[in-house]
Design a protein around this motif. Structure first.
Motif, PDB file in Angstrom:
ATOM      1  N   GLY A  54       5.724  -1.419   5.177  1.00 33.83           N
ATOM      2  CA  GLY A  54       7.170  -1.061   5.811  1.00 33.83           C
ATOM      3  C   GLY A  54       7.198  -0.217   7.055  1.00 33.83           C
ATOM      4  N   CYS A  55       5.610   0.538   6.694  1.00 35.50           N
ATOM      5  CA  CYS A  55       5.587   1.547   8.213  1.00 35.50           C
ATOM      6  C   CYS A  55       6.744   2.799   7.489  1.00 35.50           C
ATOM      7  CB  CYS A  55       6.507   0.912   9.257  1.00 35.50           C
ATOM      8  SG  CYS A  55       6.040   2.228  10.303  1.00 35.50           S
ATOM      9  N   SER A  56       7.238   2.908   5.879  1.00 38.74           N
ATOM     10  CA  SER A  56       8.215   3.084   5.506  1.00 38.74           C
ATOM     11  C   SER A  56       7.244   5.165   5.217  1.00 38.74           C
ATOM     12  CB  SER A  56       9.074   2.654   4.987  1.00 38.74           C
ATOM     13  OG  SER A  56       9.336   1.488   5.089  1.00 38.74           O
ATOM     14  N   LEU A  57       8.053   6.172   5.041  1.00 39.12           N
ATOM     15  CA  LEU A  57       7.984   7.227   3.795  1.00 39.12           C
ATOM     16  C   LEU A  57       9.074   7.484   3.132  1.00 39.12           C
ATOM     17  CD1 LEU A  57       6.636   9.762   4.363  1.00 39.12           C
ATOM     18  CD2 LEU A  57       8.720  11.164   5.359  1.00 39.12           C
ATOM     19  N   TYR A  58       7.492   7.408   1.627  1.00 40.09           N
ATOM     20  CA  TYR A  58       8.884   8.157   0.035  1.00 40.09           C
ATOM     21  C   TYR A  58       8.546   9.124   0.371  1.00 40.09           C
ATOM     22  CZ  TYR A  58       9.517   3.101  -0.999  1.00 40.09           C
ATOM     23  OH  TYR A  58      10.297   1.711   0.134  1.00 40.09           O
ATOM     24  N   ARG A  59       9.526   9.823  -1.075  1.00 38.62           N
ATOM     25  CA  ARG A  59       9.369  10.755  -1.116  1.00 38.62           C
ATOM     26  C   ARG A  59       9.269  10.509  -3.051  1.00 38.62           C
ATOM     27  NH1 ARG A  59      13.067  14.600   1.246  1.00 38.62           N
ATOM     28  NH2 ARG A  59      14.957  13.089  -0.423  1.00 38.62           N
ATOM     29  N   TYR A  64       0.927  -1.135  -0.028  1.00 38.07           N
ATOM     30  CA  TYR A  64      -0.015   0.205   0.083  1.00 38.07           C
ATOM     31  C   TYR A  64       1.194   1.111  -0.079  1.00 38.07           C
ATOM     32  CZ  TYR A  64      -4.317  -1.697   1.767  1.00 38.07           C
ATOM     33  OH  TYR A  64      -5.505  -2.503   1.375  1.00 38.07           O
ATOM     34  N   PHE A  65       0.326   2.197  -0.986  1.00 33.80           N
ATOM     35  CA  PHE A  65       0.969   3.534  -0.501  1.00 33.80           C
ATOM     36  C   PHE A  65      -0.603   4.135   0.134  1.00 33.80           C
ATOM     37  CE2 PHE A  65       3.846   3.980  -3.624  1.00 33.80           C
ATOM     38  CZ  PHE A  65       5.053   4.463  -2.827  1.00 33.80           C
ATOM     39  N   TRP A  66      -0.561   4.650   1.232  1.00 37.01           N
ATOM     40  CA  TRP A  66      -1.405   5.595   2.125  1.00 37.01           C
ATOM     41  C   TRP A  66      -1.515   6.552   1.403  1.00 37.01           C
ATOM     42  CZ3 TRP A  66      -5.021   2.374   4.233  1.00 37.01           C
ATOM     43  CH2 TRP A  66      -4.346   1.512   4.807  1.00 37.01           C
ATOM     44  N   ASP A  94       8.738  21.519  -0.462  1.00 34.02           N
ATOM     45  CA  ASP A  94       9.716  21.781  -0.890  1.00 34.02           C
ATOM     46  C   ASP A  94       9.205  21.068  -2.906  1.00 34.02           C
ATOM     47  OD1 ASP A  94       8.747  18.955  -1.247  1.00 34.02           O
ATOM     48  OD2 ASP A  94      11.098  18.140  -0.589  1.00 34.02           O
ATOM     49  N   GLY A  95       8.067  20.660  -2.962  1.00 34.13           N
ATOM     50  CA  GLY A  95       7.486  20.876  -3.684  1.00 34.13           C
ATOM     51  C   GLY A  95       7.095  18.908  -4.483  1.00 34.13           C
ATOM     52  N   ASN A  96       7.529  18.521  -3.857  1.00 33.17           N
ATOM     53  CA  ASN A  96       7.507  16.507  -3.762  1.00 33.17           C
ATOM     54  C   ASN A  96       6.843  16.161  -3.203  1.00 33.17           C
ATOM     55  OD1 ASN A  96      10.123  16.645  -5.397  1.00 33.17           O
ATOM     56  ND2 ASN A  96      11.400  16.969  -3.116  1.00 33.17           N
ATOM     57  N   VAL A  97       6.560  15.455  -3.048  1.00 34.18           N
ATOM     58  CA  VAL A  97       5.438  14.377  -2.949  1.00 34.18           C
ATOM     59  C   VAL A  97       5.317  13.515  -2.283  1.00 34.18           C
ATOM     60  CG1 VAL A  97       2.633  13.593  -3.616  1.00 34.18           C
ATOM     61  CG2 VAL A  97       3.480  15.084  -5.058  1.00 34.18           C
ATOM     62  N   TYR A  98       5.031  13.298  -0.858  1.00 35.75           N
ATOM     63  CA  TYR A  98       5.384  12.612   0.525  1.00 35.75           C
ATOM     64  C   TYR A  98       4.582  11.159   0.276  1.00 35.75           C
ATOM     65  CZ  TYR A  98       9.385  15.593   0.618  1.00 35.75           C
ATOM     66  OH  TYR A  98      10.038  16.260   0.877  1.00 35.75           O
ATOM     67  N   ALA A  99       5.016   9.620   1.145  1.00 32.87           N
ATOM     68  CA  ALA A  99       3.735   8.904   0.865  1.00 32.87           C
ATOM     69  C   ALA A  99       4.350   7.667   1.951  1.00 32.87           C
ATOM     70  CB  ALA A  99       3.241   7.836  -0.382  1.00 32.87           C
ATOM     71  N   GLY A 100       3.148   7.303   2.691  1.00 32.21           N
ATOM     72  CA  GLY A 100       3.380   6.613   3.908  1.00 32.21           C
ATOM     73  C   GLY A 100       3.175   5.429   3.170  1.00 32.21           C
ATOM     74  N   ASP A 137       9.320  -3.941  14.763  1.00 31.06           N
ATOM     75  CA  ASP A 137       9.519  -4.290  13.627  1.00 31.06           C
ATOM     76  C   ASP A 137       7.377  -4.916  13.971  1.00 31.06           C
ATOM     77  OD1 ASP A 137      11.572  -4.346  12.813  1.00 31.06           O
ATOM     78  OD2 ASP A 137      12.254  -6.246  13.768  1.00 31.06           O
ATOM     79  N   LYS A 138       7.009  -4.420  14.856  1.00 28.56           N
ATOM     80  CA  LYS A 138       5.633  -4.902  14.527  1.00 28.56           C
ATOM     81  C   LYS A 138       4.608  -3.625  14.572  1.00 28.56           C
ATOM     82  CE  LYS A 138       5.809  -7.798  17.833  1.00 28.56           C
ATOM     83  NZ  LYS A 138       5.328  -9.068  20.054  1.00 28.56           N
ATOM     84  N   ASN A 139       5.598  -2.193  14.302  1.00 23.07           N
ATOM     85  CA  ASN A 139       4.309  -0.996  14.217  1.00 23.07           C
ATOM     86  C   ASN A 139       4.416  -1.519  12.121  1.00 23.07           C
ATOM     87  OD1 ASN A 139       3.466   0.402  15.839  1.00 23.07           O
ATOM     88  ND2 ASN A 139       5.308   1.496  15.921  1.00 23.07           N
ATOM     89  N   LEU A 140       3.791  -1.464  11.349  1.00 17.41           N
ATOM     90  CA  LEU A 140       3.728  -1.549   9.813  1.00 17.41           C
ATOM     91  C   LEU A 140       2.654  -0.999   8.667  1.00 17.41           C
ATOM     92  CD1 LEU A 140       2.107  -5.624  10.265  1.00 17.41           C
ATOM     93  CD2 LEU A 140       4.334  -5.040  10.440  1.00 17.41           C
ATOM     94  N   TYR A 141       2.670   0.216   9.322  1.00 19.90           N
ATOM     95  CA  TYR A 141       2.130   1.246   8.648  1.00 19.90           C
ATOM     96  C   TYR A 141       2.130   2.616   8.990  1.00 19.90           C
ATOM     97  CZ  TYR A 141      -2.049   2.895  12.378  1.00 19.90           C
ATOM     98  OH  TYR A 141      -2.648   3.320  13.322  1.00 19.90           O
ATOM     99  N   SER A 142       2.461   3.621   8.689  1.00 22.37           N
ATOM    100  CA  SER A 142       2.161   5.221   8.087  1.00 22.37           C
ATOM    101  C   SER A 142       1.451   5.460   7.470  1.00 22.37           C
ATOM    102  CB  SER A 142       4.240   5.882   7.700  1.00 22.37           C
ATOM    103  OG  SER A 142       4.091   5.392   6.921  1.00 22.37           O
ATOM    104  N   ARG A 143       0.733   6.526   8.162  1.00 17.54           N
ATOM    105  CA  ARG A 143      -0.612   7.769   7.383  1.00 17.54           C
ATOM    106  C   ARG A 143      -0.745   8.634   7.604  1.00 17.54           C
ATOM    107  NH1 ARG A 143      -5.981   3.983   7.709  1.00 17.54           N
ATOM    108  NH2 ARG A 143      -6.469   5.748   6.322  1.00 17.54           N
ATOM    109  N   TYR A 144      -1.424   9.446   6.976  1.00 14.87           N
ATOM    110  CA  TYR A 144      -2.466  10.363   7.566  1.00 14.87           C
ATOM    111  C   TYR A 144      -1.107  11.916   7.123  1.00 14.87           C
ATOM    112  CZ  TYR A 144      -5.567   7.635   9.540  1.00 14.87           C
ATOM    113  OH  TYR A 144      -7.096   7.298   9.591  1.00 14.87           O
ATOM    114  N   ILE A 145      -1.035  11.351   6.104  1.00 17.00           N
ATOM    115  CA  ILE A 145      -0.309  12.130   5.504  1.00 17.00           C
ATOM    116  C   ILE A 145      -0.453  14.225   5.641  1.00 17.00           C
ATOM    117  CG2 ILE A 145       2.138  12.904   3.705  1.00 17.00           C
ATOM    118  CD1 ILE A 145       2.328  10.538   5.187  1.00 17.00           C
ATOM    119  N   ASN A 146       0.161  15.022   6.165  1.00 12.84           N
ATOM    120  CA  ASN A 146       0.328  15.897   6.686  1.00 12.84           C
ATOM    121  C   ASN A 146       1.949  17.131   5.854  1.00 12.84           C
ATOM    122  OD1 ASN A 146       0.034  19.177   7.043  1.00 12.84           O
ATOM    123  ND2 ASN A 146      -2.494  18.066   7.259  1.00 12.84           N
ATOM    124  N   GLY A 147       1.374  17.827   4.393  1.00 10.66           N
ATOM    125  CA  GLY A 147       2.886  18.759   4.316  1.00 10.66           C
ATOM    126  C   GLY A 147       2.795  19.764   4.577  1.00 10.66           C
TER     127      GLY A 147
END
Length: 599
Positions: A132-137, A113-115, A122-128, A155-165
């Motif tokens: 993998g509970c990661s942040l992507y640019r 998933y991308f959430w 900075d004009g880039n798009v960020y996604a959780g 390791d048991k945390n699996l998601y990152s979401r509700y992104i605000n820029g």
């Protein structure tokens, strides 16, 4: 035992619905008109974007290059629509709005998933992401995708979401499953830092404050330093309220349009309103809904086939005589999908994810879900139990019994019962094991039977000693069997002819009700995904690419039919046919063939 082919016929693709996961607003460079953009998830199919002219209500549908849909949707400068997909591939797609062409898809390795996504300062798009509970640019100018790191050491945390820029220099987001967190990613240093209170989410960011919320609790932070702010300046009274009041008095999120109007989406419907002071009129999304995966099937007393969509909280009816189909609006206020469907005295009883909902619908009366009249929501099991994993059956006491899985991040299960006379709902937590979901439910004229396993919402399957339980209404658990280590039962379970047939690993185990023990085993290749009666003296077991017809008295496979694909939903109709679904396609095994099998 014989093996045959083509003893079934494709009768239609009647399940059609929208499931809008994200929205955006853009000015279309092709005609200069304002468009409302909807990101539609099509279960089992390929998702699409729907571009709706906010004045003419004309719609344009654009299929994604891949995956079933997307939580992530960003309008980048009215030049590109950036889309982050789910649930299979975590693609980053970019649509050039001038040419209506897609760039080559980019994939986040090891993610599903991308959430949601947001544009940073900075004009880039960020996604959780999940799991993998990661942040992507994502850089829209260069069309490059970069992993910025895992956001949690747990390791048991699996998601990152509700992104605000919206905070200059920072990307704010939440995450968890095991331990909720609230994080800030600092763009310049490329580092993560905790701020605020875990479990809170970012509600609003302005030049004066960052507001986080949990329920009715609000906290405020400085938008540059992220330090706490005392609520002495009346920050709460300054919060923006973007909600429209629906005709039933409930609210719906409002999306500001460039011309000062507001838009909103509720299930299969949307609205355009001149102001938030008016009560908007809901209209259907103005384009054809795609055929989507069929999740559940049941027959009514007249032989009509009813089913539920794979995601989107709708049901459908298919008339085998005329070939006509009807699809509903949302069956309840929460999203998700219907798992359990049972007819009692002409009324359809539903159980649904994600709100642990119990619902009753009378097809003979007008549809009015908006005012909770028909269908009517009954007592829900949320927040403790949210997914009716075990589906629903009619118990020996006439009640509707359902097996449940717990809330996200929790291993647990429950049974529930709807009384079709009083519409009261009772429930029993942990009917056998404290840490296992109820995976399948069946019933006969005396008992309710169920299986448990180590599945859970949002967590990996956990290897446990699974259980089989016999429940007597009014008394409770009267028998339990523990399966051997490594044996995983699921939702494939059926009770008939004083026996219970249970998928367990690579076999169907046969429980003898009179002796209260498993006495036979039917080996099957690749396990079994669903079982249902195909008449009073015939059991249909869908196992991989084969349909096994089993004599329930002797527990012997008497005929085998090759299937067009994997089956997770089937029902024996009142007119004597066997209906089953493969993804969005509905098939029928005619009554004549079933009669030949029995004879």
């Amino acid at each position: 035992m014989s093996r045959e082919q083509n003893q079934f016929e494709l009768i239609g693709r009647p399940c059609r619905n929208f499931n809008i996961l994200a929205t955006a607003v853009m000015t279309d460079p092709l005609d200069g008109r304002e468009k409302l953009v909807l990101s539609n998830f099509a279960a089992g199919q390929t998702g699409n974007l729907i571009l709706i002219d906010t004045r003419s209500m004309e719609a344009e549908s654009i299929e994604l290059p891949g995956d079933e849909g997307a939580w992530g949707l960003v309008n980048w400068r009215n030049e590109k629509l950036v889309v982050g997909t789910c649930p299979n591939y975590a693609y980053m797609h970019a649509l050039d709005l001038k040419t209506r062409t897609w760039a080559e898809p980019l994939k986040a390795a090891d993610e599903k998933y991308f959430w949601d996504m947001a544009i940073g300062s900075d004009g880039n798009v960020y996604a959780g992401t999940w799991p993998g509970c990661s942040l992507y640019r994502y850089d829209p100018a260069l069309h490059t995708l970069e992993k910025l790191g895992r956001a949690s050491d747990n390791d048991k945390n699996l998601y990152s979401r509700y992104i605000n820029g919206s905070a200059p220099g920072y990307i704010l987001f939440t995450g968890g499953y095991d331990e909720p967190f609230l994080k800030a990613f600092h763009m310049e240093s490329g580092t993560f830092r905790d701020f605020g209170t875990p479990g809170f989410t970012v509600r609003e960011v302005t030049d004066e404050y960052i507001c986080t919320v949990q329920g009715d609790r609000f906290e405020f932070y400085h938008p540059q330093t992220l330090e706490p702010l005392p609520d002495t300046a009346g920050w709460k009274e300054k919060l923006t309220v973007l909600e429209a009041a629906l005709p039933n008095g409930k609210s719906c999120r409002a999306i500001p349009l460039a011309d000062g109007r507001y838009a909103g989406v509720r299930g299969q419907d949307l609205f355009i309103a001149d102001s938030l002071d008016e009560v908007p009129e809901l209209v259907r999304i103005p384009t054809e809904a795609p055929a989507t995966r069929i999740h559940t099937l049941v027959s009514d007393e007249a032989g009509g086939i009813w089913g539920a969509c794979g995601f989107g909280q709708t049901i459908f009816h298919y008339d085998p005589l005329t070939g006509s189909a009807w699809n509903s609006s949302s069956v309840c206020d929460s999203g998700g999908e219907v798992y359990g469907m049972v007819f009692v005295d002409g009324k359809l009883y539903l159980t649904a994810y994600v709100g642990g909902d119990h619902i009753v619908y009378d097809p003979a009366k007008p549809w009015d879900q908006l005012n909770n009249r028909n269908p009517q929501s009954l007592r829900a099991l949320r927040p403790d139990y949210i997914r009716p994993e075990g589906r629903s059956v009619i118990g020996p006491d006439g009640g509707i019994w359902t097996g449940w899985s717990a809330k996200y991040g929790t291993y647990a299960g429950a049974l529930s019962r709807i009384d079709p006379v009083t519409l009261e709902v009772d429930s029993w937590s942990h009917p056998i094991a404290n840490d296992q979901q109820v995976a399948g439910v069946a019933a006969d004229d005396r008992y309710v039977y169920f299986t448990t396993n180590g599945g859970a919402s949002g967590l990996p399957y956990r290897d446990v000693i699974c259980h089989f339980g016999v429940w007597e209404p009014g008394k409770g658990l009267v028998h339990e069997t523990r399966f051997a280590a490594g044996v995983r039962p699921g939702s494939a379970i059926a009770a008939m002819c004083a026996k219970v047939f249970v998928k367990a690993g690579s076999a169907i185990l046969v429980f003898d009700r009179a002796r209260f023990r498993f006495e036979q085993s039917i080996p099957v290749e690749g396990g079994c995904s669903w079982m249902t009666a195909a008449g009073p003296d015939l059991l249909a077991a869908f196992c991989g690419s084969r349909l096994l017809f089993i004599d329930p008295h002797s527990a012997v496979v008497i005929r085998t039919v090759e299937l067009p694909g994997s089956v997770r939903a089937a029902t024996y109709t009142a007119t004597g046919d066997l209906a089953f679904a493969v993804e969005e396609a509905l098939y029928r095994v005619p009554s004549g063939f079933l009669q030949s099998v029995r004879s």
